[in-house]
Scaffold this active site. Structure first.
Site, PDB file in Angstrom:
ATOM      1  N   HIS A 180       0.832  -1.208   0.000  1.00  0.00           N
ATOM      2  CA  HIS A 180       0.000   0.000   0.000  1.00  0.00           C
ATOM      3  C   HIS A 180       0.866   1.257   0.000  1.00  0.00           C
ATOM      4  O   HIS A 180       0.562   2.238  -0.687  1.00  0.00           O
ATOM      5  CB  HIS A 180      -0.921   0.012   1.228  1.00  0.00           C
ATOM      6  N   HIS A 221       0.135  -4.221   9.071  1.00  0.00           N
ATOM      7  CA  HIS A 221       1.586  -4.357   8.931  1.00  0.00           C
ATOM      8  C   HIS A 221       2.250  -3.975  10.233  1.00  0.00           C
ATOM      9  O   HIS A 221       1.693  -3.228  11.049  1.00  0.00           O
ATOM     10  CB  HIS A 221       2.110  -3.434   7.813  1.00  0.00           C
ATOM     11  N   ASP A 225       7.527  -2.539   8.395  1.00  0.00           N
ATOM     12  CA  ASP A 225       7.074  -2.646   7.011  1.00  0.00           C
ATOM     13  C   ASP A 225       6.829  -1.266   6.404  1.00  0.00           C
ATOM     14  O   ASP A 225       7.111  -1.036   5.225  1.00  0.00           O
ATOM     15  CB  ASP A 225       5.786  -3.465   6.936  1.00  0.00           C
TER      16      ASP A 225
END
EC number: 2.7.1.227
Length: 305
Positions: A180, A221, A225
């Site tokens: 994302h 996450h 990350d």
């Protein structure tokens, strides 16, 4: 009022048709790059699905972001996805704005070739990273006791090559680093360079920060990350941007190309704007002075005028 609407509608239609003609020509030249970029998106999806097969749920790792940010919970986990979808759609629509608006700083085909190059490079690094070390997923459906935390081994090759929306939304194991954030940062950096509204540029970076916090608060996450995505994506885009050819300038004035192969009457029609073939036009930079019939600039100051 009706006459004004008709006149503006006619101008909009002509602009739209002109953009279509230009973009089709660019698509014919660059379709291989776009196709390669889309195929790489599919391969990235297969890689994310593949790591789900070897994912092993376990206790959630200690994380500073989890300690500092309150947990949104499953019922509010949609917030981060809503923000990401808004960013994606906004950027997608912006890349097509030359078809409608007069501000023509980009070509749609060329900007997507550039964006896909950034995405593919970042996703290649991402696949190497999350296959190197598999962490227990912090998301709710990846925890121990969840039915979808582990995928059963495929029964056929077709099942391996299949990607369904449910698997994309409920994947596990593809953690370092956030996909994302790859898309979000690539879109924001692209608009930072080619966009024209300063407010939107600042707002884009603010949204990227908010998106980072929402991803962690949604427990999709770990903080690492997101942190790794921030410096990796920015470095990749910075380096590739130096290597890729720059987009052509659309602020140039379009002047007809005069050819000796045409008759005098045909060239006269082109100069009067009666030519309909887009190949008969080419961009010329507008400078002080005159432009003769052969497209050569003559500076009055140099001629003693």
């Amino acid at each position: 009022m009706t006459l004004y609407i008709r006149r503006e509608s006619s101008k909009l239609w002509k602009r739209f048709c002109s953009e279509i003609s230009t973009e089709i020509g660019l698509l014919a030249e660059n379709w291989k790059y776009l196709l390669a970029g889309l195929i790489c998106q599919y391969i990235h999806g297969l890689a994310a699905k593949g790591v789900h097969y070897i994912h092993r749920p376990g206790p959630t790792l200690q994380d500073l972001g989890f300690f500092l940010l309150p947990e949104l919970g499953q019922e509010r986990s949609y917030i981060s996805e809503t923000v990401f979808t808004s960013v994606f759609l906004s950027f997608f629509l912006w890349t097509f704005h030359p078809f409608i608006l007069k501000t023509k700083k980009i070509y749609t085909v060329l900007i997507w070739c550039r964006v896909l190059a950034f995405l593919v490079a970042c996703q290649f690094l991402r696949v190497i990273t999350f296959y190197s070390t598999q962490l227990p997923g912090p998301n709710y459906h990846c925890r121990e006791g969840s039915k979808v935390s582990r995928l059963p081994w495929p029964k056929s090759a077709l099942e391996v090559l299949e990607i369904n929306p449910h698997g994309v939304m409920y994947g596990c194991g593809d953690l370092i680093f956030s996909s994302h954030m790859i898309f979000t940062l690539v879109f924001v950096r692209t608009y930072q360079k080619y966009g024209t509204k300063r407010f939107i540029k600042l707002f884009g970076w603010l949204i990227a920060i908010v998106q980072s916090l929402l991803i962690i608060a949604s427990r999709k996450h770990y903080s690492v990350d997101v942190v790794v995505a921030w410096y990796t994506v920015n470095l990749v885009v910075f380096c590739l941007d130096k290597k890729l050819p720059e987009l052509p300038d659309r602020t140039a004035v379009l002047l007809p190309v005069i050819s000796k192969d045409r008759t005098k009457e045909e060239n006269h029609k082109l100069l009067n704007g009666n030519g309909v073939d887009p190949a008969d036009w080419r961009p010329r930079a507008q400078v002080n002075g005159k432009i003769d019939s052969n497209g050569v600039h003559t500076d009055n100051s140099m001629n003693g005028a």
